[in-house]
Structure formats: C-alpha cells, structure tokens
Scaffold this motif. Structure first.
Motif, mmCIF file in Angstrom:
data_model
loop_
_atom_site.group_PDB
_atom_site.id
_atom_site.type_symbol
_atom_site.label_atom_id
_atom_site.label_comp_id
_atom_site.label_asym_id
_atom_site.label_seq_id
_atom_site.Cartn_x
_atom_site.Cartn_y
_atom_site.Cartn_z
ATOM 1 N N LEU A 78 0.856 -1.306 -0.014
ATOM 2 C CA LEU A 78 -0.050 0.044 0.055
ATOM 3 C C LEU A 78 0.969 1.305 0.114
ATOM 4 N N TYR A 80 -8.103 6.316 1.841
ATOM 5 C CA TYR A 80 -8.626 5.862 3.217
ATOM 6 C C TYR A 80 -7.343 5.967 4.101
ATOM 7 N N ASN A 81 -6.560 4.989 4.063
ATOM 8 C CA ASN A 81 -5.214 4.863 4.960
ATOM 9 C C ASN A 81 -4.100 4.654 4.378
ATOM 10 N N LEU A 101 -1.165 6.472 6.460
ATOM 11 C CA LEU A 101 -0.737 6.015 7.745
ATOM 12 C C LEU A 101 0.224 5.174 7.869
ATOM 13 N N SER A 102 0.896 4.697 6.630
ATOM 14 C CA SER A 102 1.753 3.617 6.303
ATOM 15 C C SER A 102 2.879 3.629 7.643
ATOM 16 N N ASP A 157 -2.686 -4.497 0.118
ATOM 17 C CA ASP A 157 -1.721 -5.099 0.541
ATOM 18 C C ASP A 157 -1.751 -6.797 0.370
ATOM 19 N N HIS A 183 -12.012 3.048 -0.995
ATOM 20 C CA HIS A 183 -10.816 3.455 -0.384
ATOM 21 C C HIS A 183 -9.817 4.318 -1.214
HETATM 22 C C1 LIG Z 1 -5.777 -0.016 5.777
HETATM 23 O O1 LIG Z 1 -7.095 -0.619 5.897
HETATM 24 C C2 LIG Z 1 -7.086 -2.017 5.632
HETATM 25 C C3 LIG Z 1 -8.314 -2.256 5.622
HETATM 26 O O2 LIG Z 1 -9.078 -1.929 6.865
HETATM 27 C C4 LIG Z 1 -6.232 -2.700 6.576
HETATM 28 O O3 LIG Z 1 -6.244 -3.906 6.208
HETATM 29 C C5 LIG Z 1 -5.007 -2.206 6.485
HETATM 30 O O4 LIG Z 1 -3.801 -2.898 7.243
HETATM 31 C C6 LIG Z 1 -4.856 -0.680 6.710
HETATM 32 N N1 LIG Z 1 -3.326 -0.213 6.477
HETATM 33 C C7 LIG Z 1 -2.787 0.939 7.177
HETATM 34 C C8 LIG Z 1 -1.537 1.194 6.706
HETATM 35 O O5 LIG Z 1 -3.466 1.411 8.040
#
Ligand SMILES: *[C@@H]1O[C@H](CO)[C@@H](O)[C@H](O)[C@H]1NC(C)=O
Ligand SMILES: [Zn+2]
Length: 486
Positions: free
Chosen positions: A227, A264-265, A268-269, A308, A323
């Motif tokens: 990601l 979405y996220n 936040l990596s 991922d 997302h």
């Molecule tokens: C982002 O969200 C997905 C689905 O909820 C999750 O599997 C993944 O670990 C999250 N990744 C991060 C970097 O937060």
C-alpha cells in the motif's frame, strides 16, 4: 542465408541471457522489501517465490477476461456520449488490450491534458482491473452530478486500460504468456541493450506505441501486494538501493502525496513515510514502465500499490474501490487543477506550434501537441519558478517568471521566428515578391472587410449556439486558471 540465421540464433541466445537478468530481480508490486539482501542487484526473492498457488477459491467473484471484455463494451454502450472503446493491440495469446476513453468529446483531439490508468500489469495482481471498471462506471454515473466527475469529463481525456496483461491473469501468474515480467520489459536508461522496440513483448510494444501516439501528461499503473504510491526513479546507475530522485522529484512527491493523502489509510503507513516512496529507495528495478514514460513520453507516471493482499476476497473489492476513489479522482483532477498549461503559437502565422516548455533548474521538458500547440506541465504548487522557457527550432525562445500558488496557471507563448541569417523577423511580407506598397494596402483592405464579415457571421453563430448551450454551461463551469500570455 546460413550465416544470417546463425547470427540471428546468436542474437537470440544473447538476448535470452540478458533478459533473464532482470527477471531474476525482485518484483515491483507485492515484493517484501525485507527480502532484500544486499548490493549489486541481487535479491533473496525470485519469481518462484512470487508465485504462490492461486486457487479457485481466491479467483471466485473476480471477472474473467471474457467477462471483463463484456464489461468494457457494456460501459461503451451505457455511456456512449462520454466514451470511446478502442484497442491498443493484442496480447501474446491474441486477447485485445481494450481501452476506455472518457471525455465529453471522446472522438476528438482537444487542447486538454490526458491521463492514462493501467491495471493488471502483473497477471497475479487483479485488484486494479476491478477497481478501474468501478472508476469508469462511477464517472459515467456522476457526470453532471458530482463536480469532480464533471471537471474530469469536460476538461481532459482519461484513458483506462483495465488489463495490460490478460494472458498472465488467465495463467494466474505474474508475467505475460511468455512469462516475461512486463514491468521489467521496457527500455531502461541504464541498460542500453534492451532499447529496441522490436525485442519487446507485444503488450509492452502496445504501450510504447500508445504513449508515442497520445499526448499523455501523466499516468498511473495499479499493482497489488503493498500500500504505497511509488514514483521515479525506479533504478540507480550502480544498482544500489538509495533515494534517487528524477529532475521532477518535487512534482512527483506532490503527485504521489495527492494519491496517498486522499486514500482511506495509505498515508498512515508504518513502512513508508506518508505512504509514498521513491522507487529506487524501496528497491531498484530495471526496465520498469514508470521511468520509461517519464523519459520517452514526458509522461509523469506513478506506480500505485493499492492493496496489501494481491487477491483479497472479491466481496472486499467494492470497499477497496471506495478506499481509492478520492485518490483516483484527485490525482486525475490534479492535471487540471495544478501545473502550467497553455499553447504555443508562431507570431508570424498565428498557427499553433509543437514547441517545448522547460523550467529553469529542472532538466526535463514537455512538448506541446502538434494539433493545438497545447502543453501541460505538471509542477508542485506553492513554489516560485524563475524561468518558464518555451522554445522551438527556428524561433526565438521566450521566458517568464511564475509564482505557482495552489491553482493552475494558464500561460500562452507567442514565439517570433528567426530569419535564416539569425536576425529577428520584424516585418512580414507574405508575397515573397517585390510587390508595391500601394497594391499591398489594397489587398489588406479587402482582407479587412472580409475578416469583419466573417467575424460578424461567427458572432451570430456563436450567439445562437450560446443560447442553446447556456443551460449546460450553467450546470458546471470551471475556470480557475490565471490566464497569462507571453
Ligand atoms: C488500511 O486498512 C485496511 C483495511 O481496513 C487494513 O487491512 C490495512 O492494514 C490498513 N493499512 C494501514 C497502513 O493502516
Ligand atoms: Zn505489480
């Protein structure tokens, strides 16, 4: 004849030996960087380890190639006014590489930027092809309803290739039908031996011809297994792993951040700061599509890792699309909302010319299109650019200083031709013959009346047309650019 075929055989052997080198290297997309063991381009993981068994259960709910083909054409019939379906070539096993073009004038060239999305470069990374079909359908459903959808459809041309590697998908492996990793098959700036387009795989060749033909401003390919938004350079000269930025590093960081911050996220990596990475800093690869696009197409390409897991359950695909929705929209819209855009004209003829635009201090250039002389230069906002230089052979270059704030700037150039003796052309005499001034004056006067008549007719036509389209224009009108002419 015998000598000739012997040479050919030798060449094939050599090529085989060379092409096996890059395929040994790690995979952009789904490669675990902890598997990286050291220097000189050797990696602990090889292609075999990248090929886990893909079971029926994993594939369940994903579109097959024939189903994807049906979906592409169904889209074309559902949204015919804003789309065109075309193929850029065929895979090794003869499956057409279908593209959906989305624009309010899909069959015409316009003085607008173009963006391309490519999915399923790696056969075993199918999320991108599904997400791209969601994206196309969402745009069609939201045109004239959602401001971003409307902005994109009306102000640019978007080309979507859901699968670049249908054979690999059908075979459930990474490479194409010849088991060549397509993201290692492009001519590389550091491997001169693979520069010939004739030795490329058909899928790679299709992309190369497409990029030469269309005038893409930027693009992104979609991968799975991580990601992160990855940007050039992907390779280093000495094959070691370190941050190796291209001349437009700042702009690429900006574009990658637009994607990651809107996701979405992704931002936040824990592995990648801000959810973005320089390719060579992650792990160097050679023959990748991204670097080639930047070097040979002046096309700013990102490699996006959007999930991922390579094969999430099909039921999760709508969530993954959600997302990525704002990321995709904002990245594509950044071609309209940022950077410098304009057209280049010849001062003598008034015609558009396909000159190029350079920014002082950045060693890269973008070309204006042949048809309209329009150029689209992606640039990180919030910066001062000392000199934006437009040039064209046979013309005197022009330069101007730009402060790029958050919005795009419109900058047209009118270039003066240079006489063969190097002098600037000051007056123009189209006759190419010694015509006397009196006659010239009368000719011009006659032209003048003709011009006024034509303008008058055009004005009437315009007013009529405007009445008809006023309602449509009122629905959405976008003109944030600051217009400047130099
Ligand atoms: C982002 O969200 C997905 C689905 O909820 C999750 O599997 C993944 O670990 C999250 N990744 C991060 C970097 O937060
Ligand atoms: Zn990949």
């Amino acid at each position: 004849m015998a000598i000739l075929s012997f040479h050919f055989l030798l060449l094939l052997l050599l090529l085989g030996a060379f092409s096996s080198l890059p395929t040994q290297a790690a995979a952009r997309g789904g490669h675990d960087p902890s598997g990286y063991v050291g220097n000189h381009g050797s990696f602990s993981r090889n292609l075999l380890e990248d090929k886990p068994r893909i079971t029926e259960e994993m594939v369940y709910g994903y579109m097959t190639n024939p189903e994807l083909e049906v979906a592409v054409h169904a889209f074309g019939s559902r949204c015919p006014n804003i789309s065109r379906i075309y193929s850029i070539g065929k895979s090794v096993n003869n499956f057409p590489l279908w593209v959906i073009e989305i624009s309010d004038k899909p069959r015409q060239k316009e003085a607008e930027p173009a963006f391309k999305f490519i999915g399923n470069v790696h056969g075993d990374e199918p999320v991108g092809r599904e997400v791209l079909m969601h994206f196309a359908n969402w745009l069609c459903d939201n045109y004239l309803k959602d401001p971003l959808a409307t902005l994109i459809v009306e102000n640019m041309h978007l080309h979507i290739l859901p699968t670049m590697n249908p054979d690999g998908f059908a075979l459930r492996w990474r490479g194409n039908a010849n088991n060549v990793d397509l993201n290692r098959d492009f001519p590389d700036q550091f491997s001169p031996f693979n520069n010939d387009i004739n030795y490329r795989q058909p899928e790679t060749r299709a992309i190369m011809n497409w990029v030469k033909q269309e005038h893409f401003t930027a693009s992104a390919s979609l991968h799975g297994g991580a990601l992160v938004a990855n940007y050039p350079w992907d390779g280093t000269r000495d094959k070691n792993k370190y941050y190796y930025g291209c001349p437009d590093d700042k702009t690429f960081q900006y574009m990658a951040s637009v994607y990651s911050q809107s996701h979405y996220n992704m931002s936040l990596s824990k592995e990648f700061e801000g959810g973005i990475t320089n390719g060579a800093f992650w792990y160097p690869i050679y023959g990748g599509m991204q670097d080639w696009n930047y070097i040979h197409g002046s096309c700013f390409e990102l490699t996006l890792e959007i999930s991922d897991t390579k094969w999430p359950k099909a039921a999760e695909l709508p969530v993954i699309w959600e997302h990525n929705r704002m990321s995709m929209l904002n990245l594509v819209a950044s071609l309209i909302k940022s950077g410098i855009h304009g057209r280049i004209f010849a001062a003598d003829t008034g015609r558009p010319i396909s000159g190029s635009v350079m920014i002082k201090g950045i060693d890269s250039k973008v070309r204006a299109s042949r048809t309209y002389g329009d150029y689209h230069r992606m640039l990180a906002p919030g910066e001062k650019y000392e000199a934006v230089v437009a040039s064209m052979e046979g013309f005197r270059p022009k330069s101007t200083r730009i402060v790029l704030e958050q919005e795009a700037v419109n900058l047209d150039f009118i270039l003066d031709p240079i006489e063969p003796d190097g002098q600037m052309k000051l007056t123009r005499n189209d006759c190419g013959c010694p015509c006397d001034n009196d006659k010239l004056f009368h000719v011009q006067e006659a032209h003048l009346w003709l011009y006024i008549l034509v303008l008058f007719v055009l004005l009437i036509l315009y007013l009529l047309f405007k009445r008809k389209t006023a309602s449509r224009l009122l629905t959405y009108r976008y003109s944030p650019r600051r217009p400047i002419a130099v």
